[in-house]
Design a protein around this motif. Structure first.
Motif, PDB file in Angstrom:
ATOM      1  N   LEU A   1       7.139  26.543  33.992  1.00  0.00           N
ATOM      2  CA  LEU A   1       6.757  26.175  32.625  1.00  0.00           C
ATOM      3  C   LEU A   1       5.641  25.141  32.596  1.00  0.00           C
ATOM      4  O   LEU A   1       4.854  25.110  31.659  1.00  0.00           O
ATOM      5  CB  LEU A   1       7.975  25.662  31.856  1.00  0.00           C
ATOM      6  CG  LEU A   1       9.110  26.676  31.690  1.00  0.00           C
ATOM      7  CD1 LEU A   1      10.198  26.114  30.796  1.00  0.00           C
ATOM      8  CD2 LEU A   1       8.614  28.012  31.133  1.00  0.00           C
TER       9      LEU A   1
ATOM     10  N   GLN B   1       3.146  25.284  34.112  1.00  0.00           N
ATOM     11  CA  GLN B   1       1.880  26.011  34.206  1.00  0.00           C
ATOM     12  C   GLN B   1       1.494  26.647  32.869  1.00  0.00           C
ATOM     13  O   GLN B   1       0.441  27.266  32.756  1.00  0.00           O
ATOM     14  CB  GLN B   1       1.977  27.071  35.310  1.00  0.00           C
ATOM     15  CG  GLN B   1       2.283  26.422  36.663  1.00  0.00           C
ATOM     16  CD  GLN B   1       2.367  27.431  37.791  1.00  0.00           C
ATOM     17  OE1 GLN B   1       1.599  28.365  37.853  1.00  0.00           O
ATOM     18  NE2 GLN B   1       3.333  27.240  38.677  1.00  0.00           N
ATOM     19  N   PHE B   2       2.357  26.500  31.856  1.00  0.00           N
ATOM     20  CA  PHE B   2       2.034  27.006  30.516  1.00  0.00           C
ATOM     21  C   PHE B   2       2.026  25.818  29.553  1.00  0.00           C
ATOM     22  O   PHE B   2       2.965  25.612  28.788  1.00  0.00           O
ATOM     23  CB  PHE B   2       3.042  28.067  30.088  1.00  0.00           C
ATOM     24  CG  PHE B   2       2.925  29.333  30.883  1.00  0.00           C
ATOM     25  CD1 PHE B   2       2.063  30.350  30.468  1.00  0.00           C
ATOM     26  CD2 PHE B   2       3.633  29.505  32.062  1.00  0.00           C
ATOM     27  CE1 PHE B   2       1.935  31.513  31.208  1.00  0.00           C
ATOM     28  CE2 PHE B   2       3.507  30.676  32.809  1.00  0.00           C
ATOM     29  CZ  PHE B   2       2.644  31.676  32.384  1.00  0.00           C
ATOM     30  N   THR B   3       0.961  25.039  29.634  1.00  0.00           N
ATOM     31  CA  THR B   3       0.934  23.770  28.905  1.00  0.00           C
ATOM     32  C   THR B   3       0.770  23.946  27.404  1.00  0.00           C
ATOM     33  O   THR B   3       1.032  23.019  26.643  1.00  0.00           O
ATOM     34  CB  THR B   3      -0.217  22.885  29.420  1.00  0.00           C
ATOM     35  OG1 THR B   3      -1.388  23.691  29.512  1.00  0.00           O
ATOM     36  CG2 THR B   3       0.096  22.315  30.781  1.00  0.00           C
TER      37      THR B   3
END
Lengths: 273, 273
Positions: free
Chosen positions: B26, B28-30
């Motif tokens: 997660l 990596q999905f800012t």
């Protein structure tokens, strides 16, 4: 005869995520012998080439193809590691595409995000909780008004490591109170704990195991005697039962499992660090 | 307007592995806002059905399809959870087939193996290391002959949490020594530490950050003053440089990263718990 199968946890960050999932995977292959090594902070091409050489050499020495569990976010690094000839398991790759489809967004790869300081607030919470655990360990400070958890049990039942784990990984302020001989003479909670009953969780343990643990600490003492252990545990269990305190036996439980059970029983939902 | 995307870490064990990898994914999905919940110990059909209902309800409330990160080893449980309608990411599934092919053996699924007590020896090592860290914290006990690591730095540079982490997760006996005003008056290691120089690792920190941390602890004291912080850090850095001690700045480093760097610098390779 081939040696143990070499396993490498390779990461451009700490490698903790790779090692956590790799370890979980390997526990499902109990018939194979593994020899694991950590390769963290592989964040340049030069380090990656050196790592790949070492991985290849370990495989040749063992006569077994190495397995790499990788959390490298940087694809150039990942390709160099793949050149080692090992079986490479990229722990993120299988999940990125389904997540991108579901969220309708592309990933933004950033090295070391998982175990870097994300923000100072959560860092403070964690450090303050740790200080709290250390200053409220073993009944040293009896002020429990700021506690979120109070672990109760006889000496060496597993209270301190659990408090420290709860602080370090969940930022939870956890105190612990050791039931003394005097406390164990009655069937009720010590008076100073009564106002905080809804934060209390009891730890019990098999008397034989407790005896074994205490023997290591103070061999052949009254403290360590099996009779003492039996008597203390029985008395503690009476208190837990009489007061309706949730209780867990730590005999076969890891610190992680005890901590998870405590959070669940007390209804504390806090992110994990 | 839809709410934050609900994330569930579902496991028939502690769920720590699922949460660790889920959290890494997660980060990596800012651009997406998540709301996460832990569902550990889902080890019966009844609990799985209840979990599936709660997952479905959370999705309806948020107006977003939930994401489940699952480490359920039991396939019946996994199927019930899939019935919730969530996107289910099974963190083991993609890796089992390649591992089975490579090792020439089938997995032997066992619930809760990863964070259960695997053997008493490693458990003892971990607990003994924790006791060691707590009794050798902050220069309290100056007997370092059994230490594997001695962290050196000024007060509040991050020594204690790192020692506790090293004990808890690697079973490493880590002591720490706070550089006092007196120690800082010379450019050399305190005499009592000299015999153990090869175990010493230095922690430094940005003076502004140190000031901020100390202010929280003792507001407006001489101890917390920015000038004091600057002077102490400068003097400590001189000792590290003069003595050739490996050193890391903890200003932007997590406890996990500091610990990994320490182990790497001192050449300690120990499995992770």
């Amino acid at each position: 005869m081939p040696g143990a199968r070499p396993i490498f946890y390779v990461s451009d960050g700490t490698g903790i995520t790779a090692e956590t999932i790799g370890h979980s995977l390997l526990t499902q292959f109990t018939e194979t012998e593994f020899k694991s090594d950590r390769m963290p902070f592989i964040d340049t091409d030069a380090k990656a080439h050196e790592a790949a050489r070492n991985i290849r050499a370990a495989g040749e020495a063992a006569g077994e193809r190495p397995v790499v569990v990788s959390s490298c976010v940087n694809q150039d690094i990942a390709e160099i590691i793949a050149g080692s000839g090992a079986l490479v398991l990229d722990i993120f790759e299988p999940f990125i595409a389904p997540l991108e489809r579901e969220l309708g967004k592309s990933r933004q790869p950033r090295v070391g995000k998982a175990h870097g300081i994300v923000n100072f607030d959560s860092y403070h919470q964690r450090i303050n909780a740790m200080n709290y655990a250390l200053t409220h360990d073993d009944g040293v400070r009896l002020d429990y008004k700021d506690a979120e958890v109070i672990l109760l049990g006889v000496s060496r039942a597993g209270k301190t490591p659990t408090c420290v784990y709860l602080a370090l990984h969940h930022g939870v302020r956890a105190a612990n109170y050791p039931l003394t001989e005097e406390d164990l003479e009655t069937d009720r909670l010590p008076a100073k704990l009564r106002p905080y009953k809804n934060k209390i969780f009891g730890l019990t343990i098999d008397p034989d195991r407790l005896h074994q643990i205490r023997q290591e600490r103070r061999p052949d003492s009254r403290y360590a005697a099996l009779d003492t252990c039996k008597r203390e545990i029985a008395a503690a269990d009476v208190i837990f039962r009489t007061e309706g305190i949730p209780v867990l036996s730590t005999t076969h439980a890891s610190i992680e499992e005890i901590s998870s059970r405590v959070l669940e029983a007390l209804g504390i939902n806090r992110e994990m660090y």
